[in-house]
Design a protein around this motif. Structure first.
Motif, PDB file in Angstrom:
ATOM      1  N   VAL A 162       8.812  12.768   2.735  1.00 27.89           N
ATOM      2  CA  VAL A 162       9.220  12.456   4.226  1.00 27.89           C
ATOM      3  C   VAL A 162       9.729  10.868   4.419  1.00 27.89           C
ATOM      4  N   ALA A 163       8.931   9.848   3.610  1.00 23.83           N
ATOM      5  CA  ALA A 163       9.455   8.754   3.844  1.00 23.83           C
ATOM      6  C   ALA A 163      10.567   8.538   2.749  1.00 23.83           C
ATOM      7  N   ARG A 164      10.805   8.911   1.702  1.00 22.58           N
ATOM      8  CA  ARG A 164      12.097   9.033   0.995  1.00 22.58           C
ATOM      9  C   ARG A 164      13.158   9.667   1.710  1.00 22.58           C
ATOM     10  N   ASP A 165      12.868  10.561   2.641  1.00 19.37           N
ATOM     11  CA  ASP A 165      14.220  11.051   3.453  1.00 19.37           C
ATOM     12  C   ASP A 165      14.440  10.196   4.313  1.00 19.37           C
ATOM     13  N   ARG A 166      13.469   9.530   4.940  1.00 12.65           N
ATOM     14  CA  ARG A 166      13.700   8.014   5.710  1.00 12.65           C
ATOM     15  C   ARG A 166      14.576   7.211   5.385  1.00 12.65           C
ATOM     16  N   GLY A 167      14.673   7.038   4.032  1.00 14.00           N
ATOM     17  CA  GLY A 167      15.343   6.090   3.199  1.00 14.00           C
ATOM     18  C   GLY A 167      14.496   4.826   2.604  1.00 14.00           C
ATOM     19  N   PHE A 168      13.200   5.233   2.465  1.00 10.04           N
ATOM     20  CA  PHE A 168      12.254   4.030   2.174  1.00 10.04           C
ATOM     21  C   PHE A 168      12.139   4.311   0.525  1.00 10.04           C
ATOM     22  N   VAL A 169      11.675   3.018   0.088  1.00 12.45           N
ATOM     23  CA  VAL A 169      11.424   2.971  -1.411  1.00 12.45           C
ATOM     24  C   VAL A 169       9.843   3.283  -1.588  1.00 12.45           C
ATOM     25  N   VAL A 170       9.209   4.388  -2.019  1.00 16.12           N
ATOM     26  CA  VAL A 170       7.935   4.559  -1.968  1.00 16.12           C
ATOM     27  C   VAL A 170       7.498   5.246  -3.451  1.00 16.12           C
ATOM     28  N   PHE A 171       6.085   5.252  -3.521  1.00 17.59           N
ATOM     29  CA  PHE A 171       5.729   5.614  -5.146  1.00 17.59           C
ATOM     30  C   PHE A 171       4.547   6.286  -4.798  1.00 17.59           C
ATOM     31  N   THR A 172       4.160   7.232  -6.086  1.00 15.55           N
ATOM     32  CA  THR A 172       2.774   7.558  -6.000  1.00 15.55           C
ATOM     33  C   THR A 172       2.084   6.264  -6.904  1.00 15.55           C
ATOM     34  N   PRO A 173       0.881   6.137  -6.885  1.00 18.84           N
ATOM     35  CA  PRO A 173       0.420   4.947  -7.566  1.00 18.84           C
ATOM     36  C   PRO A 173       0.592   5.031  -9.102  1.00 18.84           C
ATOM     37  N   ASP A 174       0.659   6.127  -9.693  1.00 18.52           N
ATOM     38  CA  ASP A 174       1.235   6.110 -11.206  1.00 18.52           C
ATOM     39  C   ASP A 174       2.674   5.661 -11.378  1.00 18.52           C
ATOM     40  N   GLU A 175       3.565   6.342 -10.119  1.00 12.43           N
ATOM     41  CA  GLU A 175       4.961   5.894 -10.425  1.00 12.43           C
ATOM     42  C   GLU A 175       5.034   4.464 -10.210  1.00 12.43           C
ATOM     43  N   PHE A 176       4.386   3.977  -9.162  1.00  9.19           N
ATOM     44  CA  PHE A 176       4.437   2.536  -9.118  1.00  9.19           C
ATOM     45  C   PHE A 176       3.905   1.600 -10.138  1.00  9.19           C
ATOM     46  N   GLU A 177       3.006   1.944 -10.910  1.00  9.69           N
ATOM     47  CA  GLU A 177       2.766   1.329 -11.939  1.00  9.69           C
ATOM     48  C   GLU A 177       3.890   1.271 -13.319  1.00  9.69           C
ATOM     49  N   ARG A 178       4.555   2.150 -13.138  1.00  9.20           N
ATOM     50  CA  ARG A 178       5.614   2.289 -14.261  1.00  9.20           C
ATOM     51  C   ARG A 178       6.994   1.733 -13.764  1.00  9.20           C
TER      52      ARG A 178
END
Length: 212
Positions: free
Chosen positions: A76-92
Motif C-alpha cells: 500500500v505504501a509503495r502504491d502511494r509512491g513511498f520508498v519502503v522496505f522490510t527489515p531485511d530489504e533495508f539492510e541490503r
C-alpha cells in the motif's frame, strides 16, 4: 497493532487502510494537527520505523524512508509512491543503510506494542544511521489510547521514552503532550507522549557509548 502473531497479515494491513482512509476523516482532515506537529520538529530526511501504510511518510511529504514487517502494508505504501522496505530489504539497501544517512529516526506508536526492552533492541539496530546531532523522535499513546487496543503490552510514558532514548546513546531534550494537555490523555484516545532526543556527536577521544 493487532496481536503480535498477526502484524504481518493481510487483515492487519486492511485494518490500517480502513482506519486511516475513512471518508469522514478525509473530509475533516483529522490528521492535520499531527502533520503540523511532526513537521514543526523539522525532522529532515527521516527513517520511519514501523511505517505501516505510510501515514507519517505522508506527513513528512515523502522526505524519508519507511521500514515495516508487514509486506501487505508496504505494498500500500509503495502504491502511494513511498520508498519502503522490510527489515531485511533495508539492510541490503546500499542507498540508505549507511552510517549518518538520516537526519532523524521516527518511532511512532510502536513501543507500546513491544515494551521498553524490545524497543531498545530495535532502535539499537538503527541508531547508527542517524547523523551526529540528528534527532530520535519517539511517540506513544497516553492512557485512553493505551486502553483502546488490547494488544498494547506496556504503557510507555515520558520517563520510559527518555530511558529508551538514553539506552541508545541519545540525549532527551524535549517532552510534551500532544495535541491536548497531559490530563486529557486519560479521556482522549489520540493524545500522545512525544519525546525528542538528540544523538550527540562522537567525542574526539573515542566512539560514543550507549547509556546503561
Amino acid at each position: 497493532m493487532m496481536a503480535r502473531m498477526d502484524v504481518q497479515s493481510r487483515l492487519y494491513a486492511e485494518r490500517l487502510v480502513r482506519a486511516q482512509t475513512a471518508r469522514w476523516k478525509q473530509w475533516l482532515d483529522v490528521q492535520a494537527p499531527y502533520r503540523w506537529n511532526l513537521r514543526r520538529l523539522d525532522p529532515g530526511f527521516t527513517l520511519d520505523i514501523g511505517c505501516g501504510i505510510g501515514r507519517n511518510l505522508i506527513h513528512l511529504g515523502g522526505n524519508g524512508v519507511g521500514i515495516d514487517v508487514n509486506e501487505h502494508c508496504l505494498r500500500v505504501a509503495r502504491d502511494r509512491g513511498f520508498v519502503v522496505f522490510t527489515p531485511d530489504e533495508f539492510e541490503r539497501s546500499v542507498d540508505y543503510h549507511a552510517p549518518g544517512r538520516f537526519d532523524s529516526l521516527l518511532l511512532a506508536h510502536v513501543a507500546e506494542h513491544l515494551g521498553v526492552d524490545e524497543t531498545v533492541s530495535l532502535l539499537a539496530r538503527y541508531a547508527g544511521l542517524v547523523r551526529d546531532n540528528g534527532q530520535v523522535i519517539l511517540i506513544t499513546p497516553q492512557e485512553a489510547g493505551q486502553a483502546s487496543d488490547p494488544t498494547h503490552v506496556e504503557f510507555v510514558d515520558f520517563g520510559k521514552l527518555a530511558r529508551i532514548a538514553a539506552c541508545v546513546g541519545c540525549r532527551p531534550d524535549r517532552s510534551f503532550s500532544f495535541p491536548l494537555p497531559r490530563w486529557a490523555g486519560r479521556f482522549f484516545a489520540h493524545n500522545e507522549f512525544v519525546v525528542v532526543s538528540t544523538k550527540p556527536a562522537a567525542s574526539a577521544d573515542g566512539p560514543r557509548t550507549a547509556a546503561n
